[in-house]
Design a protein around this motif. Structure first.
Motif, PDB file in Angstrom:
ATOM      1  N   HIS A 186       0.866  -1.184   0.000  1.00 45.52           N
ATOM      2  CA  HIS A 186       0.000   0.000   0.000  1.00 45.52           C
ATOM      3  C   HIS A 186       0.898   1.227   0.000  1.00 45.52           C
ATOM      4  O   HIS A 186       2.006   1.188   0.537  1.00 45.52           O
ATOM      5  N   PRO A 187       0.438   2.336  -0.602  1.00 44.19           N
ATOM      6  CA  PRO A 187       1.267   3.552  -0.627  1.00 44.19           C
ATOM      7  C   PRO A 187       1.658   4.066   0.756  1.00 44.19           C
ATOM      8  O   PRO A 187       2.623   4.821   0.886  1.00 44.19           O
ATOM      9  N   ASN A 188       0.921   3.679   1.804  1.00 43.03           N
ATOM     10  CA  ASN A 188       1.244   4.150   3.153  1.00 43.03           C
ATOM     11  C   ASN A 188       1.858   3.072   4.034  1.00 43.03           C
ATOM     12  O   ASN A 188       1.848   3.170   5.255  1.00 43.03           O
ATOM     13  N   LEU A 189       2.417   2.038   3.391  1.00 41.66           N
ATOM     14  CA  LEU A 189       3.241   1.046   4.073  1.00 41.66           C
ATOM     15  C   LEU A 189       4.626   1.078   3.454  1.00 41.66           C
ATOM     16  O   LEU A 189       4.758   1.153   2.231  1.00 41.66           O
ATOM     17  N   VAL A 190       5.667   1.025   4.278  1.00 41.94           N
ATOM     18  CA  VAL A 190       7.017   1.038   3.739  1.00 41.94           C
ATOM     19  C   VAL A 190       7.232  -0.230   2.912  1.00 41.94           C
ATOM     20  O   VAL A 190       6.682  -1.300   3.225  1.00 41.94           O
ATOM     21  N   SER A 191       7.977  -0.138   1.841  1.00 37.72           N
ATOM     22  CA  SER A 191       8.215  -1.279   0.957  1.00 37.72           C
ATOM     23  C   SER A 191       9.459  -2.043   1.376  1.00 37.72           C
ATOM     24  O   SER A 191      10.521  -1.447   1.590  1.00 37.72           O
ATOM     25  N   LEU A 192       9.308  -3.361   1.490  1.00 39.43           N
ATOM     26  CA  LEU A 192      10.444  -4.232   1.750  1.00 39.43           C
ATOM     27  C   LEU A 192      11.031  -4.642   0.409  1.00 39.43           C
ATOM     28  O   LEU A 192      10.349  -5.231  -0.428  1.00 39.43           O
ATOM     29  N   ILE A 193      12.295  -4.328   0.198  1.00 47.34           N
ATOM     30  CA  ILE A 193      12.958  -4.689  -1.051  1.00 47.34           C
ATOM     31  C   ILE A 193      13.488  -6.113  -0.975  1.00 47.34           C
ATOM     32  O   ILE A 193      13.416  -6.880  -1.928  1.00 47.34           O
ATOM     33  N   GLY A 194      14.047  -6.471   0.172  1.00 47.40           N
ATOM     34  CA  GLY A 194      14.575  -7.819   0.305  1.00 47.40           C
ATOM     35  C   GLY A 194      15.143  -8.067   1.681  1.00 47.40           C
ATOM     36  O   GLY A 194      14.984  -7.261   2.606  1.00 47.40           O
ATOM     37  N   TYR A 195      15.800  -9.193   1.826  1.00 44.07           N
ATOM     38  CA  TYR A 195      16.339  -9.586   3.124  1.00 44.07           C
ATOM     39  C   TYR A 195      17.581 -10.439   2.935  1.00 44.07           C
ATOM     40  O   TYR A 195      17.865 -10.943   1.839  1.00 44.07           O
ATOM     41  N   CYS A 196      18.309 -10.598   4.016  1.00 47.39           N
ATOM     42  CA  CYS A 196      19.498 -11.442   4.023  1.00 47.39           C
ATOM     43  C   CYS A 196      19.411 -12.387   5.212  1.00 47.39           C
ATOM     44  O   CYS A 196      19.224 -11.936   6.348  1.00 47.39           O
ATOM     45  N   ALA A 197      19.502 -13.684   4.939  1.00 48.11           N
ATOM     46  CA  ALA A 197      19.576 -14.694   5.999  1.00 48.11           C
ATOM     47  C   ALA A 197      20.796 -15.545   5.678  1.00 48.11           C
ATOM     48  O   ALA A 197      20.705 -16.720   5.336  1.00 48.11           O
ATOM     49  N   ASP A 198      21.954 -14.911   5.784  1.00 45.68           N
ATOM     50  CA  ASP A 198      23.231 -15.500   5.381  1.00 45.68           C
ATOM     51  C   ASP A 198      23.972 -15.957   6.634  1.00 45.68           C
ATOM     52  O   ASP A 198      24.467 -15.125   7.404  1.00 45.68           O
ATOM     53  N   GLY A 199      24.002 -17.273   6.872  1.00 48.40           N
ATOM     54  CA  GLY A 199      24.616 -17.765   8.091  1.00 48.40           C
ATOM     55  C   GLY A 199      23.807 -17.289   9.294  1.00 48.40           C
ATOM     56  O   GLY A 199      22.592 -17.480   9.354  1.00 48.40           O
ATOM     57  N   ASP A 200      24.479 -16.656  10.244  1.00 50.56           N
ATOM     58  CA  ASP A 200      23.745 -16.125  11.403  1.00 50.56           C
ATOM     59  C   ASP A 200      23.408 -14.643  11.231  1.00 50.56           C
ATOM     60  O   ASP A 200      22.963 -13.992  12.168  1.00 50.56           O
ATOM     61  N   GLN A 201      23.630 -14.103  10.052  1.00 54.79           N
ATOM     62  CA  GLN A 201      23.303 -12.704   9.779  1.00 54.79           C
ATOM     63  C   GLN A 201      21.846 -12.577   9.342  1.00 54.79           C
ATOM     64  O   GLN A 201      21.369 -13.351   8.511  1.00 54.79           O
ATOM     65  N   ARG A 202      21.142 -11.607   9.923  1.00 58.77           N
ATOM     66  CA  ARG A 202      19.756 -11.329   9.556  1.00 58.77           C
ATOM     67  C   ARG A 202      19.618  -9.836   9.278  1.00 58.77           C
ATOM     68  O   ARG A 202      19.806  -9.007  10.168  1.00 58.77           O
ATOM     69  N   LEU A 203      19.310  -9.488   8.044  1.00 61.46           N
ATOM     70  CA  LEU A 203      19.175  -8.086   7.655  1.00 61.46           C
ATOM     71  C   LEU A 203      17.928  -7.902   6.802  1.00 61.46           C
ATOM     72  O   LEU A 203      17.521  -8.820   6.072  1.00 61.46           O
ATOM     73  N   LEU A 204      17.325  -6.727   6.884  1.00 63.91           N
ATOM     74  CA  LEU A 204      16.172  -6.368   6.081  1.00 63.91           C
ATOM     75  C   LEU A 204      16.515  -5.137   5.253  1.00 63.91           C
ATOM     76  O   LEU A 204      17.151  -4.202   5.756  1.00 63.91           O
ATOM     77  N   VAL A 205      16.080  -5.125   3.999  1.00 59.46           N
ATOM     78  CA  VAL A 205      16.389  -4.027   3.086  1.00 59.46           C
ATOM     79  C   VAL A 205      15.085  -3.345   2.680  1.00 59.46           C
ATOM     80  O   VAL A 205      14.195  -3.977   2.103  1.00 59.46           O
ATOM     81  N   TYR A 206      14.973  -2.063   3.016  1.00 62.60           N
ATOM     82  CA  TYR A 206      13.763  -1.297   2.737  1.00 62.60           C
ATOM     83  C   TYR A 206      14.049  -0.161   1.754  1.00 62.60           C
ATOM     84  O   TYR A 206      15.191   0.248   1.568  1.00 62.60           O
TER      85      TYR A 206
END
Length: 382
Positions: A131-151
């Protein structure tokens, strides 16, 4: 971005402060690997390039990234790229090498209080809800024990940055901008409550989770606490109490029974912050004024005192009737009895109208202020 129990500090901390603390591990959290029986269905108005390519409406559109890609994007997570810090961890500004896109990258603190469950819920929710009033999630990283979110990167930061502890020389929000932000945030919440199937209870609505794009366009962010709402004959979802002190609805804080009206209460607190410039909880104020809702309730009963509730930073530049109407909406939203609060669709109707009435500080009265819509009525059963 910080989560804490309904008995602690309320604000997400900036990078110069310690991160807020999460209350406890959630139970009955949505498991992205087990969507049934309350499976999220993509609304027909939802757009997803990936979904259109695959023809599968339930396809999760978020991209996957390697840790190396995101380290490169943030120049190895340099301090000068740091945007802020919360309960999840740190948020960095980055630039993706693959397409030169500027993004915000949220890195889970491996020693922090929030875990994989919230990470997965965030990915699920923002992959299926658009929705235009929700931030967009571009992607994520679950590499080993690393957890990242890309917005998507939101250049104007959070609403909190523009309301509280505003740095010297920074422009204060005028009345028109405040109403625009309030209406947009309400529309994002309306989408979660009325368009998502089953409905989604946001559960962490606060100023620091409303991010601002160019032109002060608001978007809700941080969905790690979101819950699927009640379906069928159920009236509520029972869960451990989680959220941010000062924003939690009283019935939820006391019983753990979560409803859509719990979000409406939180929105009312945010609307009060927008109107008054005060924090939900401010321990620097006198004892009777530390809790925003407790301070405001007696004033709601005396219309002649409404002007005392306007943010002094507005310097009197607001429409009197618009102020009264906005305060009336806020008062309805923070009613102690949940069934006395309006549904969010009615709040959207009122605030959209207020946002459309452009206030000109050089004129004696706001344009077309004679025909304000009625105060939203409470609807029982939600």
């Amino acid at each position: 971005m910080g989560w804490i129990p309904c008995s602690g500090n309320s604000n997400t901390k900036k990078k110069t402060k310690k991160p807020t603390k999460k209350m406890e591990v959630q139970e009955n959290m949505v498991d992205p690997m087990k969507p049934a029986p309350g499976k999220l269905k993509r609304n027909s108005s939802t757009n997803s390039k990936d979904a259109s390519k695959t023809g599968n409406p339930d396809h999760i559109a978020a991209q996957t990234f390697t840790f190396r890609e995101l380290a490169t994007a943030t120049r190895n997570f340099r301090t000068e790229c740091l945007l802020g810090e919360g309960g999840f961890g740190r948020v960095y500004k980055g630039r993706l090498e693959s397409n030169d896109q500027v993004v915000a990258i949220k890195q889970l603190d491996r020693n922090g209080l929030q875990g994989n469950r919230e990470f997965l819920v965030e990915v699920l929710m923002l992959s299926l809800l658009h929705h235009p009033n929700l931030v967009s999630l571009i992607g994520y990283c679950a590499d080993g024990d690393q957890r990242l979110l890309v917005y998507e990167y939101m250049p104007l930061g959070s609403l909190e940055d523009h309301l509280h502890d505003v740095s010297p020389g920074k422009k204060h929000l005028d009345w028109n901008t405040r109403m625009k932000i309030a209406a947009g945030a309400a529309k994002g919440l309306e989408y979660l409550h009325d368009k998502a199937n089953p409905p989604v209870i946001y559960r962490d609505l606060k100023c620091s989770n409303i991010l601002l794009d160019e032109g002060y366009h608001p978007k809700l962010s941080d969905f790690g606490l979101a819950k699927l709402g009640p379906v069928g004959d159920n009236t509520h979802v029972s869960t451990r109490v989680m959220g941010t002190y000062g924003y939690c609805a009283p019935e939820y804080a006391m019983t753990g029974q979560l409803t859509l009206k719990s979000d409406v209460y939180s929105f009312g607190v945010v609307l009060l912050e927008i109107i008054t410039g005060r924090k939900a909880i401010d321990n620097s104020k006198a004892a009777g004024e530390q809790n925003l809702v407790a301070w405001a309730r007696p004033l709601f009963k005396e219309r002649r005192k409404f002007s005392q509730m306007a943010d002094p930073m507005l310097q009197g530049q607001y429409p009197s009737r618009g102020l009264y109407q906005a305060l009336a909406v806020a008062a309805m939203c923070v009613q102690e009895q949940a069934n006395m609060r309006p549904v969010i669709a009615d709040v959207v109707t009122a605030l959209t109208y207020l946002a459309s009435q452009r206030y000109d500080p050089n004129s004696e009265s706001p344009q077309s202020s004679r025909h304000l819509p009625a105060t939203p009525r409470a609807k029982r059963g939600q």
